[in-house]
Write a protein that holds these residues in place. Structure first.
Motif, short mmCIF file in Angstrom:
data_model
loop_
_atom_site.label_atom_id
_atom_site.label_comp_id
_atom_site.label_asym_id
_atom_site.label_seq_id
_atom_site.Cartn_x
_atom_site.Cartn_y
_atom_site.Cartn_z
N ASP A 51 0.81 -1.22 0.00
CA ASP A 51 0.00 0.00 0.00
C ASP A 51 0.85 1.27 0.00
OD1 ASP A 51 -2.39 -1.52 0.17
OD2 ASP A 51 -2.02 -1.81 2.32
N ALA A 52 2.14 1.11 -0.31
CA ALA A 52 3.02 2.29 -0.31
C ALA A 52 2.52 3.33 -1.30
CB ALA A 52 4.44 1.86 -0.68
N PRO A 53 2.45 4.57 -0.89
CA PRO A 53 1.99 5.63 -1.82
C PRO A 53 3.01 5.86 -2.92
CG PRO A 53 2.77 6.59 0.23
CD PRO A 53 2.75 5.10 0.45
N ARG A 54 2.54 6.28 -4.06
CA ARG A 54 3.40 6.55 -5.20
C ARG A 54 3.54 8.06 -5.40
NH1 ARG A 54 4.10 1.87 -8.09
NH2 ARG A 54 2.62 0.20 -7.65
N GLY A 246 4.39 -3.08 -4.53
CA GLY A 246 5.10 -2.43 -3.43
C GLY A 246 6.35 -1.70 -3.86
N GLY A 247 6.73 -1.83 -5.14
CA GLY A 247 7.88 -1.13 -5.67
C GLY A 247 7.43 -0.04 -6.62
N LEU A 248 8.37 0.50 -7.39
CA LEU A 248 8.06 1.54 -8.38
C LEU A 248 7.30 2.70 -7.72
CD1 LEU A 248 6.87 -0.78 -11.30
CD2 LEU A 248 9.19 -0.13 -10.67
N THR A 249 7.71 3.06 -6.51
CA THR A 249 6.99 4.09 -5.77
C THR A 249 7.37 5.50 -6.20
OG1 THR A 249 8.64 4.10 -4.03
CG2 THR A 249 6.78 2.59 -3.75
N PHE A 250 8.56 5.66 -6.74
CA PHE A 250 9.03 7.01 -7.07
C PHE A 250 8.64 7.37 -8.50
CE2 PHE A 250 12.21 5.26 -4.07
CZ PHE A 250 11.87 6.05 -2.98
#
Length: 611
Positions: A51-54, A246-250
């Motif tokens: 659920d990490a914000p992007r 959960g990756g590619l957040t930036f």
């Protein structure tokens, strides 16, 4: 008219039955010796926050310069982060020693005898221009790297017999033998290039044309040799795959280039970039001070490092006449006083390396085991006797030893090799014992100077040559150096890469990592034993045996290693609760909006720096 159709159907039936008889089960992952941790249908890796914000950016640093986005060639210096443009067939997990899960490949078939592998590609895979990624692109990539890429690819893929396109979404690699257990995973790491793009361009030309990729990021902008930024492709095809969850957040990843690490450190303090891994002990102990630290805008942390480190060493180029005698190489190692350096220069932060596989079970210790002796005995008399009788330890000044005693031992070895003191200079056949030490990092110069002075006490003359990163890389690649300090990184599951580290064939192959110029049939055989190890126990034994022969060959003066990652970052990030065992995992961090706002309240000027 019906008779031919009958025979055609019968023939087709036989072909299908033949294929079915030899078909292997579809695999979602490839593992070397272990069962994959994550089962078929897994949703995410354990070390991510699904659920990490992007959004936001991660700004990083690089040293030197760049002149190409094509990092597959033996020339040019590729831009930092260029790998973000491309996808690979599989992706390595960060909490297993060596297991890969499908990315471009949806599934794999692996022969029971390990003589072939078929990668079944995801039909939805696309390049940035929307063109489907197919098996023909995979085959094109493989053939192009062998024909036009760095010479190391020929070593890396030496055990591949053939690459066949079975259909649009299936490609088969056949192997010369089934001995190389790592080869399927090596092929899984293949970066897939677009055939339709490169067929109209010169792949061997190292320039700054932005290449077409299929990865999550595109080049946003760059300034030649100074900076490059990548922005997420909003149409990236693989965003929702389990391996990317959960990756590619930036949204943006940027690199700023600096002349050297000292300048880069000051830029970090000033807020020019966000994240830094520190490899200079003195800097970590005393350099992280100033307003940003006083205001707690930057945080420092030490993260346990469970990886196999490999070896950083002062490498002897044995192609040079002065270093051909192993007694000379052994003797010079007595002039390096690690204990003094660790206490006076490194603030006691390091451990002396004594293995090419430092940091884990692959490092040799004690005397050879029965399994190791089985590999070593055929070479008795052709490898140093110490391999069988002694545990390698680099010279030490720890009591009861002393630098004085070490220099005396070193001088005795040099005299045994035919060098004699003429005044205060060692000479042989009228020529002085002298060489050049090549260095690119000013921070390392202070470490070398005490070593150089100790060598002078033995009668050895050394010139320290400082060059920029571009010159250093050019000279290292072409073996145009006498001695330099180079890290020889290792994985927790060594394999094919050992060929271009240590095999005789790589000794004359420019751009290989056999910088020492090792040409030894025993080493060649042990490299092959590592590659063909059938299970973890056999791999450990083969690595131990190879380690011993290399160490007693005195090809390097071992340096040191740390047992933690030293990480500093501007405090705008948050991170998952679970730390991956084999990496820092900063690619799974994300920007915390509230933390970022707090920093900008104190440092509003950072808004204009891409913060």
């Amino acid at each position: 008219m019906k008779r031919p159709l009958f025979f055609l159907c019968l023939l087709l039936s036989c072909v299908l039955c033949h294929h079915a008889a030899h078909a292997e089960p579809r695999l979602h992952a490839l593992a070397l010796g272990d069962t994959p941790k994550y089962p078929p249908g897994f949703v995410q890796f354990d070390y991510v926050n699904p659920d990490a914000p992007r959004g936001g950016s991660m700004r990083l640093s690089a040293i030197g310069s760049f002149d190409t986005f094509n990092g597959f060639l033996p020339k040019g210096i590729a831009a930092a982060g260029a790998g973000l443009l491309f996808d690979t067939l599989t992706v390595k997990s960060l909490d297993e020693p060596f297991t890969e899960y499908g990315l471009v490949a949806e599934s794999m078939e692996l022969a029971a005898d390990n003589t072939w592998i078929i990668f079944h590609l995801r039909p939805e895979a696309r390049f940035h221009d929307g063109v489907p990624l197919t098996a023909r692109d995979v085959a094109f990539t493989f053939e192009t790297l062998l024909a036009k890429g760095s010479p190391v690819y020929k070593q890396y893929y030496a055990d591949v017999e053939q690459c066949e396109v079975l259909n649009d979404h299936a490609v088969k690699f056949s192997f010369k033998t089934g001995e190389n257990r790592e080869l399927p995973l090596i092929l899984g790491q293949l970066t897939v290039l677009p055939r339709h793009y490169w067929e109209t361009r010169d792949f061997a030309k190292a320039d700054l044309e932005i290449p077409l990729g299929s990865g999550a990021y595109k080049v946003e902008k760059f300034e030649a040799g100074r900076s490059v930024s990548y922005v997420q492709d909003p149409n990236y095809w693989g965003r929702h795959l389990p391996v990317n969850r959960g990756g590619l957040t930036f949204e943006r990843i940027a690199y700023e280039y600096y002349r050297d690490s000292t300048v880069a450190m000051e830029a970090f303090k000033a807020g020019e970039y966000d994240y830094r891994e520190e490899n200079v002990a003195r800097q970590w102990a005393t350099g992280y001070t100033g307003p940003a630290f006083d205001q707690k805008l930057i945080v420092k942390q030490e993260i346990p490092d469970h990886t196999t480190y490999g070896l950083q060493g002062m490498i002897f180029n044995t192609r040079r006449e002065v270093f051909k005698d192993p007694r000379v190489r052994e003797a010079l190692a007595y002039a390096f006083d690690f204990e003094w350096s660790n206490e006076n220069l490194f603030h006691g932060q390091y451990v002396r390396s004594a293995s090419y596989f430092s940091g884990g079970e692959l490092a040799s210790s004690g005397l050879p085991s029965p399994e190791e002796l089985a590999l070593l005995e055929p070479w008795r008399g052709r490898i140093p006797d110490e391999v069988f009788t002694s545990t390698y330890q680099p010279p030490s000044t720890k009591a009861p030893g002393s630098l004085r005693e070490n220099l005396k031992k070193g001088l005795e070895l040099l005299q045994a090799a035919g060098w004699q003191l003429d005044g205060d200079v060692l000479k042989k056949d009228g020529k002085a014992l002298q060489f050049e030490y090549l260095e690119r990092d000013p921070a390392f110069e202070r470490i070398m100077l005490p070593f150089v002075k100790n060598l002078e006490r033995m009668g050895v003359k050394v010139v320290v040559r400082m060059v920029d990163t571009t010159q250093w890389l050019t000279r290292i690649r072409s073996f145009d150096f006498d001695m330099s300090t180079v890290p020889l990184g290792q994985s927790d599951s060594p394999g094919n890469e050992q060929r271009y580290y240590f095999h005789s064939q790589a000794a004359d192959m420019q751009d290989s990592m056999n910088l020492m110029g090792v040409k030894d049939p025993a080493v060649d055989a042990l490299v092959e034993a590592v590659i063909s190890a059938k299970d973890r126990k056999a791999l450990v034994a083969a690595c131990h045996a190879l380690d011993r022969v290399l160490l007693w060959g005195h090809y390097v003066i071992p340096c040191w290693h740390n047992t933690v990652w030293r990480v500093a970052a501007w405090d705008k990030f948050d991170r998952p609760a679970v730390q991956p065992k084999y990496a820092v995992g900063q690619g799974y961090w994300w920007v915390d909006v509230e933390k970022r706002a707090r920093i900008l309240k104190v440092r509003p000027d950072l808004t204009n720096k891409g913060f």
